[in-house]
Write an enzyme that holds these catalytic residues in place. Structure first.
Site, PDB file in Angstrom:
ATOM      1  N   HIS A 111     -19.185   5.415  -3.891  1.00 58.01           N
ATOM      2  CA  HIS A 111     -18.995   4.545  -5.055  1.00 58.01           C
ATOM      3  C   HIS A 111     -19.509   3.126  -4.815  1.00 58.01           C
ATOM      4  CE1 HIS A 111     -16.179   7.744  -6.172  1.00 58.01           C
ATOM      5  NE2 HIS A 111     -16.488   7.373  -7.400  1.00 58.01           N
ATOM      6  N   VAL A 112     -19.042   2.479  -3.744  1.00 57.09           N
ATOM      7  CA  VAL A 112     -19.432   1.083  -3.511  1.00 57.09           C
ATOM      8  C   VAL A 112     -20.834   0.993  -2.923  1.00 57.09           C
ATOM      9  CG1 VAL A 112     -18.836  -1.074  -2.350  1.00 57.09           C
ATOM     10  CG2 VAL A 112     -17.011   0.452  -3.106  1.00 57.09           C
TER      11      VAL A 112
ATOM     12  N   VAL B 106     -23.098   5.852   1.097  1.00 59.15           N
ATOM     13  CA  VAL B 106     -23.571   5.454  -0.234  1.00 59.15           C
ATOM     14  C   VAL B 106     -22.752   6.177  -1.303  1.00 59.15           C
ATOM     15  CG1 VAL B 106     -25.860   4.632   0.394  1.00 59.15           C
ATOM     16  CG2 VAL B 106     -25.526   7.072   0.011  1.00 59.15           C
TER      17      VAL B 106
ATOM     18  N   LYS C 230       0.869  -1.183   0.000  1.00 56.97           N
ATOM     19  CA  LYS C 230       0.000   0.000   0.000  1.00 56.97           C
ATOM     20  C   LYS C 230       0.901   1.227   0.000  1.00 56.97           C
ATOM     21  CE  LYS C 230      -4.492   0.892   0.409  1.00 56.97           C
ATOM     22  NZ  LYS C 230      -5.623   0.168  -0.159  1.00 56.97           N
TER      23      LYS C 230
HETATM   24  P1  NAD Z   1     -16.448   6.778  -1.347  1.00 56.28           P
HETATM   25  O1  NAD Z   1     -15.601   7.862  -0.775  1.00 56.28           O
HETATM   26  O2  NAD Z   1     -16.941   6.873  -2.743  1.00 56.28           O
HETATM   27  O3  NAD Z   1     -17.755   6.573  -0.409  1.00 56.28           O
HETATM   28  C1  NAD Z   1     -17.737   6.699   0.974  1.00 56.28           C
HETATM   29  C2  NAD Z   1     -19.029   7.395   1.359  1.00 56.28           C
HETATM   30  O4  NAD Z   1     -19.110   7.416   2.778  1.00 56.28           O
HETATM   31  C3  NAD Z   1     -19.095   8.849   0.890  1.00 56.28           C
HETATM   32  O5  NAD Z   1     -20.311   9.060   0.221  1.00 56.28           O
HETATM   33  C4  NAD Z   1     -19.009   9.648   2.184  1.00 56.28           C
HETATM   34  O6  NAD Z   1     -19.743  10.856   2.122  1.00 56.28           O
HETATM   35  C5  NAD Z   1     -19.606   8.681   3.175  1.00 56.28           C
HETATM   36  N1  NAD Z   1     -19.226   8.920   4.567  1.00 56.28           N
HETATM   37  C6  NAD Z   1     -18.044   9.370   5.063  1.00 56.28           C
HETATM   38  N2  NAD Z   1     -18.113   9.439   6.401  1.00 56.28           N
HETATM   39  C7  NAD Z   1     -19.329   8.989   6.761  1.00 56.28           C
HETATM   40  C8  NAD Z   1     -19.992   8.821   8.011  1.00 56.28           C
HETATM   41  N3  NAD Z   1     -19.417   9.118   9.170  1.00 56.28           N
HETATM   42  N4  NAD Z   1     -21.259   8.347   8.006  1.00 56.28           N
HETATM   43  C9  NAD Z   1     -21.878   8.052   6.851  1.00 56.28           C
HETATM   44  N5  NAD Z   1     -21.303   8.196   5.629  1.00 56.28           N
HETATM   45  C10 NAD Z   1     -20.042   8.672   5.601  1.00 56.28           C
HETATM   46  O7  NAD Z   1     -15.626   5.429  -1.105  1.00 56.28           O
HETATM   47  P2  NAD Z   1     -15.897   4.011  -1.791  1.00 56.28           P
HETATM   48  O8  NAD Z   1     -14.989   3.840  -2.940  1.00 56.28           O
HETATM   49  O9  NAD Z   1     -17.369   3.818  -1.947  1.00 56.28           O
HETATM   50  O10 NAD Z   1     -15.359   3.042  -0.640  1.00 56.28           O
HETATM   51  C11 NAD Z   1     -16.109   2.832   0.556  1.00 56.28           C
HETATM   52  C12 NAD Z   1     -15.277   2.029   1.534  1.00 56.28           C
HETATM   53  O11 NAD Z   1     -14.935   0.763   0.950  1.00 56.28           O
HETATM   54  C13 NAD Z   1     -13.939   2.687   1.892  1.00 56.28           C
HETATM   55  O12 NAD Z   1     -13.655   2.367   3.238  1.00 56.28           O
HETATM   56  C14 NAD Z   1     -12.930   1.984   0.981  1.00 56.28           C
HETATM   57  O13 NAD Z   1     -11.629   1.950   1.548  1.00 56.28           O
HETATM   58  C15 NAD Z   1     -13.511   0.582   0.921  1.00 56.28           C
HETATM   59  N6  NAD Z   1     -13.166  -0.141  -0.310  1.00 56.28           N
HETATM   60  C16 NAD Z   1     -13.497   0.380  -1.526  1.00 56.28           C
HETATM   61  C17 NAD Z   1     -13.173  -0.330  -2.685  1.00 56.28           C
HETATM   62  C18 NAD Z   1     -13.560   0.204  -4.051  1.00 56.28           C
HETATM   63  O14 NAD Z   1     -13.547  -0.566  -5.021  1.00 56.28           O
HETATM   64  N7  NAD Z   1     -13.913   1.465  -4.175  1.00 56.28           N
HETATM   65  C19 NAD Z   1     -12.531  -1.569  -2.596  1.00 56.28           C
HETATM   66  C20 NAD Z   1     -12.234  -2.094  -1.332  1.00 56.28           C
HETATM   67  C21 NAD Z   1     -12.560  -1.360  -0.190  1.00 56.28           C
END
Ligand code: NAD
Length: 345
Positions: free
Chosen positions: A182-183, A180, A80
């Site tokens: 990306h994932v 809510v 990482k």
């Molecule tokens: P993202 O930043 O697109 O989405 C995260 C969402 O969480 C945002 O909409 C943000 O506003 C919201 N958020 C932040 N703090 C919050 C809180 N206290 N309460 C409620 N909502 C809150 O990120 P992502 O790409 O959707 O990833 C989500 C999680 O999954 C992250 O922890 C990331 O490390 C993990 N992850 C993502 C991937 C991927 O393919 N994108 C892969 C593995 C792990």
């Protein structure tokens, strides 16, 4: 600052501190393990309060990648990278190019990709300096791995629900999703299609509002998500969200989500187990993204075979949950044990 005696050091093979005066780059690359292949892991850009916080984060995330790739049966090790900077204010093309040179200096032992604070455009800049980068898409398609991550979480969730609640359909199942983005949004749509009833939250109220009306979901404030009267809690926002306090508050019987490092401490896994809450190990459930990012590195990319690989996450969850039950251990402990067995093979 301790390195070899750092609580998260855990036999890392290499830790590289890199700087660049002209662009202000301050970065750490952690390579945990390369026994199964090069260490692939995303680049996080975050304004850490201290260098110590950045080191702790990169070490935890890099070890997580080793375990994630081993259990997803990928020919990859774990690594990482972090840049200590505010992605909205400090990130510049010169900084990303300097990061690309740092990645290049490792000769392919570490392969970078996007993570929070970095995106596809940033990976294109990094690629000007190194070929050891993935997540740039294929045949004109986006490199965003989120739909694959969400699908893997969906498959893991179905398996966990079968184990804990004894049901194989999701019709009417109540699921709370924290975050809510990306994932989380992709996951919400898949669950809605399968007939689940959703309770959603996000700190970004605009995004949340649109999804709530699209999916006829219920919305709650960020703090109220832990008290939602649901069957499943899906953390898809931040790490370290499962604290002792949250473990006591949750009404859900199953936890399965995308966020990395969900357990605030290892001991929380025991508290959840004692309350009869089934915790699906995060790095098993959220491996869909790294499966996709690994596939994008190869010429013969085939979306269907990536999807089949992602769906095998359900079999891994079945194996972990079956073993956890027969050995009376937490799923988190069994997942770590299984990953170490695969690494030793
Ligand atoms: P993202 O930043 O697109 O989405 C995260 C969402 O969480 C945002 O909409 C943000 O506003 C919201 N958020 C932040 N703090 C919050 C809180 N206290 N309460 C409620 N909502 C809150 O990120 P992502 O790409 O959707 O990833 C989500 C999680 O999954 C992250 O922890 C990331 O490390 C993990 N992850 C993502 C991937 C991927 O393919 N994108 C892969 C593995 C792990």
């Amino acid at each position: 600052m301790q390195i070899f005696d750092h609580p998260e050091f855990d036999h890392h093979q290499q830790i590289v501190f890199g700087g660049d005066e002209a662009s202000g780059l301050r970065a750490i690359i952690a390579i945990h393990d390369t026994r199964r292949g090069p260490a692939l892991g995303g680049l996080r850009i975050y304004p850490y309060a201290s260098e110590a916080d950045a080191l702790t984060d990169v070490l935890r995330l890099s070890r997580g990648m080793t375990y994630k790739s081993a259990l997803a049966d990928l020919p990859l090790g774990g690594g990482k990278a972090v840049i200590i900077a505010d992605p909205r204010r400090d990130k510049t093309p010169a900084m990303l190019c300097a990061m690309g040179r740092l990645v290049e200096s490792l000769g392919g032992r570490y392969i970078t990709a996007e993570d929070s604070g970095s995106g596809e455009e940033d990976m294109r800049l990094i690629r000007q300096e190194t070929s050891h980068v993935s997540g740039l898409g294929h045949d004109g398609n986006s490199g965003d791995p989120s739909p694959f991550t969400a699908h893997g979480v969906f498959c893991a969730l179905k398996s966990a629900v079968r184990h804990r609640l004894g049901r194989s359909d999701l019709q009417g199942l109540r699921v709370a999703i924290q975050g809510v983005g990306h994932v989380g949004a992709h996951l919400a749509r898949e669950l809605h299609e399968a007939g689940a009833k959703l309770v959603l939250t996000d700190v970004d109220r605009d995004n949340l509002g649109m999804l709530v009306s699209e999916l006829s979901a219920e919305s709650v404030t960020p703090d109220a998500i832990f008290d939602a009267d649901v069957d499943v809690f899906a953390p898809c926002a931040l790490g370290a969200v499962l604290t002792d306090e949250v473990a006591e508050r949750l009404k859900a019987k199953v936890i399965c989500g995308a966020a990395n490092n969900q357990l605030a401490t290892a001991a929380v896994a025991g508290r959840l187990q004692a309350r009869g809450i089934l915790y699906t190990p995060d790095y098993v459930a959220n491996a869909g993204g790294v499966i996709e990012v690994e596939a994008q590195r190869h010429q013969r990319y085939n979306r269907d075979s990536v999807m089949r690989h992602v769906e095998r996450i359900a079999e891994t969850v079945d194996e972990i949950l079956g073993r956890a039950q027969s050995e009376d251990k937490s799923p988190a402990a069994v997942a770590d044990q299984l990953a170490r067995e695969r690494l030793a093979d």
